[in-house]
Design a protein around this motif. Structure first.
Motif, PDB file in Angstrom:
ATOM      1  N   ALA A  67       6.150   2.465  -0.669  1.00 46.83           N
ATOM      2  CA  ALA A  67       4.961   1.731  -0.216  1.00 46.83           C
ATOM      3  C   ALA A  67       5.391   0.750   0.853  1.00 46.83           C
ATOM      4  CB  ALA A  67       4.305   0.997  -1.388  1.00 46.83           C
ATOM      5  N   ARG A  68       4.422   0.179   1.562  1.00 37.49           N
ATOM      6  CA  ARG A  68       4.737  -0.818   2.579  1.00 37.49           C
ATOM      7  C   ARG A  68       3.843  -2.042   2.406  1.00 37.49           C
ATOM      8  NH1 ARG A  68       2.503   2.303   7.980  1.00 37.49           N
ATOM      9  NH2 ARG A  68       0.413   2.712   7.210  1.00 37.49           N
ATOM     10  N   ALA A  69       4.399  -3.197   2.757  1.00 33.96           N
ATOM     11  CA  ALA A  69       3.642  -4.438   2.678  1.00 33.96           C
ATOM     12  C   ALA A  69       2.598  -4.457   3.783  1.00 33.96           C
ATOM     13  CB  ALA A  69       4.583  -5.630   2.817  1.00 33.96           C
ATOM     14  N   VAL A  81       5.394   5.454   8.342  1.00 33.38           N
ATOM     15  CA  VAL A  81       6.052   4.151   8.487  1.00 33.38           C
ATOM     16  C   VAL A  81       6.465   3.934   9.940  1.00 33.38           C
ATOM     17  CG1 VAL A  81       8.052   2.778   7.787  1.00 33.38           C
ATOM     18  CG2 VAL A  81       6.850   4.175   6.111  1.00 33.38           C
ATOM     19  N   ARG A  82       6.303   2.697  10.394  1.00 37.22           N
ATOM     20  CA  ARG A  82       6.622   2.357  11.776  1.00 37.22           C
ATOM     21  C   ARG A  82       7.692   1.265  11.838  1.00 37.22           C
ATOM     22  NH1 ARG A  82       4.625   6.444  11.985  1.00 37.22           N
ATOM     23  NH2 ARG A  82       2.643   7.098  12.925  1.00 37.22           N
ATOM     24  N   ARG A  83       8.331   1.171  12.987  1.00 30.42           N
ATOM     25  CA  ARG A  83       9.315   0.116  13.223  1.00 30.42           C
ATOM     26  C   ARG A  83       8.669  -1.253  12.983  1.00 30.42           C
ATOM     27  NH1 ARG A  83      10.233   0.800  18.544  1.00 30.42           N
ATOM     28  NH2 ARG A  83      11.329   2.770  18.196  1.00 30.42           N
ATOM     29  N   GLY A  84       9.332  -2.105  12.232  1.00 25.71           N
ATOM     30  CA  GLY A  84       8.809  -3.430  11.931  1.00 25.71           C
ATOM     31  C   GLY A  84       8.133  -3.529  10.581  1.00 25.71           C
ATOM     32  N   ASP A  85       7.796  -2.384   9.978  1.00 24.84           N
ATOM     33  CA  ASP A  85       7.172  -2.402   8.651  1.00 24.84           C
ATOM     34  C   ASP A  85       8.152  -2.911   7.602  1.00 24.84           C
ATOM     35  OD1 ASP A  85       4.807  -1.389   9.618  1.00 24.84           O
ATOM     36  OD2 ASP A  85       5.128   0.661   8.887  1.00 24.84           O
ATOM     37  N   VAL A  86       7.636  -3.651   6.636  1.00 26.03           N
ATOM     38  CA  VAL A  86       8.411  -4.029   5.460  1.00 26.03           C
ATOM     39  C   VAL A  86       8.049  -3.036   4.367  1.00 26.03           C
ATOM     40  CG1 VAL A  86       8.788  -5.788   3.693  1.00 26.03           C
ATOM     41  CG2 VAL A  86       8.543  -6.460   6.082  1.00 26.03           C
ATOM     42  N   VAL A  87       9.070  -2.373   3.809  1.00 21.25           N
ATOM     43  CA  VAL A  87       8.799  -1.282   2.875  1.00 21.25           C
ATOM     44  C   VAL A  87       9.530  -1.481   1.557  1.00 21.25           C
ATOM     45  CG1 VAL A  87       8.432   0.357   4.760  1.00 21.25           C
ATOM     46  CG2 VAL A  87      10.716   0.143   3.743  1.00 21.25           C
ATOM     47  N   LEU A  88       8.969  -0.864   0.540  1.00 21.86           N
ATOM     48  CA  LEU A  88       9.625  -0.748  -0.765  1.00 21.86           C
ATOM     49  C   LEU A  88      10.209   0.648  -0.812  1.00 21.86           C
ATOM     50  CD1 LEU A  88      10.020  -1.983  -3.677  1.00 21.86           C
ATOM     51  CD2 LEU A  88       7.961  -0.700  -4.310  1.00 21.86           C
ATOM     52  N   GLN A  89      11.535   0.743  -0.989  1.00 18.96           N
ATOM     53  CA  GLN A  89      12.169   2.057  -0.960  1.00 18.96           C
ATOM     54  C   GLN A  89      13.192   2.190  -2.084  1.00 18.96           C
ATOM     55  OE1 GLN A  89      15.469   3.109  -0.041  1.00 18.96           O
ATOM     56  NE2 GLN A  89      16.401   1.169   0.585  1.00 18.96           N
ATOM     57  N   GLU A  96       0.856  -1.192   0.000  1.00 19.10           N
ATOM     58  CA  GLU A  96       0.000   0.000   0.000  1.00 19.10           C
ATOM     59  C   GLU A  96       0.885   1.233   0.000  1.00 19.10           C
ATOM     60  OE1 GLU A  96      -2.386   0.415   3.466  1.00 19.10           O
ATOM     61  OE2 GLU A  96      -0.813  -0.215   4.852  1.00 19.10           O
ATOM     62  N   ARG A  97       0.518   2.184  -0.842  1.00 22.64           N
ATOM     63  CA  ARG A  97       1.284   3.424  -0.890  1.00 22.64           C
ATOM     64  C   ARG A  97       1.085   4.169   0.430  1.00 22.64           C
ATOM     65  NH1 ARG A  97       2.664   3.576  -6.278  1.00 22.64           N
ATOM     66  NH2 ARG A  97       1.155   2.628  -7.706  1.00 22.64           N
ATOM     67  N   THR A  98       2.152   4.817   0.896  1.00 24.07           N
ATOM     68  CA  THR A  98       2.080   5.469   2.196  1.00 24.07           C
ATOM     69  C   THR A  98       2.812   6.790   2.159  1.00 24.07           C
ATOM     70  OG1 THR A  98       2.469   5.152   4.571  1.00 24.07           O
ATOM     71  CG2 THR A  98       4.162   4.342   3.079  1.00 24.07           C
ATOM     72  N   GLU A  99       2.514   7.657   3.076  1.00 28.17           N
ATOM     73  CA  GLU A  99       3.148   8.966   3.145  1.00 28.17           C
ATOM     74  C   GLU A  99       4.355   8.921   4.068  1.00 28.17           C
ATOM     75  OE1 GLU A  99       0.208  11.668   4.504  1.00 28.17           O
ATOM     76  OE2 GLU A  99      -1.016  11.531   2.696  1.00 28.17           O
ATOM     77  N   ALA A 100       5.301   9.805   3.831  1.00 32.59           N
ATOM     78  CA  ALA A 100       6.452   9.926   4.715  1.00 32.59           C
ATOM     79  C   ALA A 100       5.963  10.234   6.121  1.00 32.59           C
ATOM     80  CB  ALA A 100       7.373  11.046   4.214  1.00 32.59           C
TER      81      ALA A 100
END
Length: 202
Positions: free
Chosen positions: A162-164, A58-66, A51-55
């Motif tokens: 985005a983040r998983a 994001v939280r600790r533990g999130d898996v992200v596409l960067q 899911e697309r997300t805003e700066a």
């Protein structure tokens, strides 16, 4: 009168379908995993729904596409957020990662190894607005540990595309809404065809 009602319902169904497509297209994306760096969570060839997300979201533990300029040849990569702005992240070879002095519980790491045989020792404070990222397969991940001379290996929050996520109830609801829209459109078309057969144009 009946045909008018069906036409209105058909138009509503079309609006629902277009709205769902626009919402999903704007809010979600996918990425294909190309390396072992996130095993066992993701293997090469896996397609990850994100899911697309805003700066700042994001939280600790999130898996992200960067994607970070100057790293990975400009390609987007999938990694896990271990530290956020203000966190002190540290680790000695063979030891668990600590965040703010507390050992991090990481049941997701490959073979239960939070270090990896090639990992250097590090002790960094994550600058505000930045993230410290690691792969789940620590012995085979070119992550923040290997860029320590560049802002302590961190990346800007804005690098996250985005983040998983695991909760797909929103997508299920969107799918049901699109299905309802399709039923309404098909019902309207059927009513229109039936009406023309009963009352042919002369």
């Amino acid at each position: 009168m009946v045909r008018t009602v069906f036409r209105v319902l058909g138009a509503l169904g079309l609006v629902l379908m277009v709205g769902v497509v626009a919402h999903v297209g704007a809010g979600y994306t996918t990425a294909e995993v190309s390396s072992d760096a996130m095993r066992p969570t993701y293997a090469p060839g896996d397609r990850v729904l994100l899911e697309r997300t805003e700066a700042g979201a994001v939280r600790r533990g999130d898996v992200v596409l960067q994607r970070t300029a100057g790293r990975y040849g400009g390609l987007a990569v999938i990694q896990r957020v271990v530290g956020v702005g203000g966190d002190r992240v540290a680790q000695e070879p063979g030891e668990p990662v600590t965040v703010n002095g507390k050992p991090l519980q990481e049941p997701y790491v490959n073979d239960g190894d939070p270090s990896g045989t090639t990992a250097p020792a590090y002790d960094v404070v994550v600058p505000e607005g930045r993230l410290f990222l690691l792969g789940d397969h620590r012995a085979n991940s070119n992550d923040s540990r290997f860029f320590l001379d560049d802002r302590s290996g961190t990346v800007p929050e804005g690098a996250v595309l985005a983040r998983a996520f695991d909760d797909r109830s929103g997508l299920v609801g969107a799918g049901l809404t699109a299905l309802l829209g399709l039923v309404l459109v098909l019902g309207a078309l059927a009513a229109e065809i039936t009406g023309r057969r009963r009352h042919p144009v002369r």
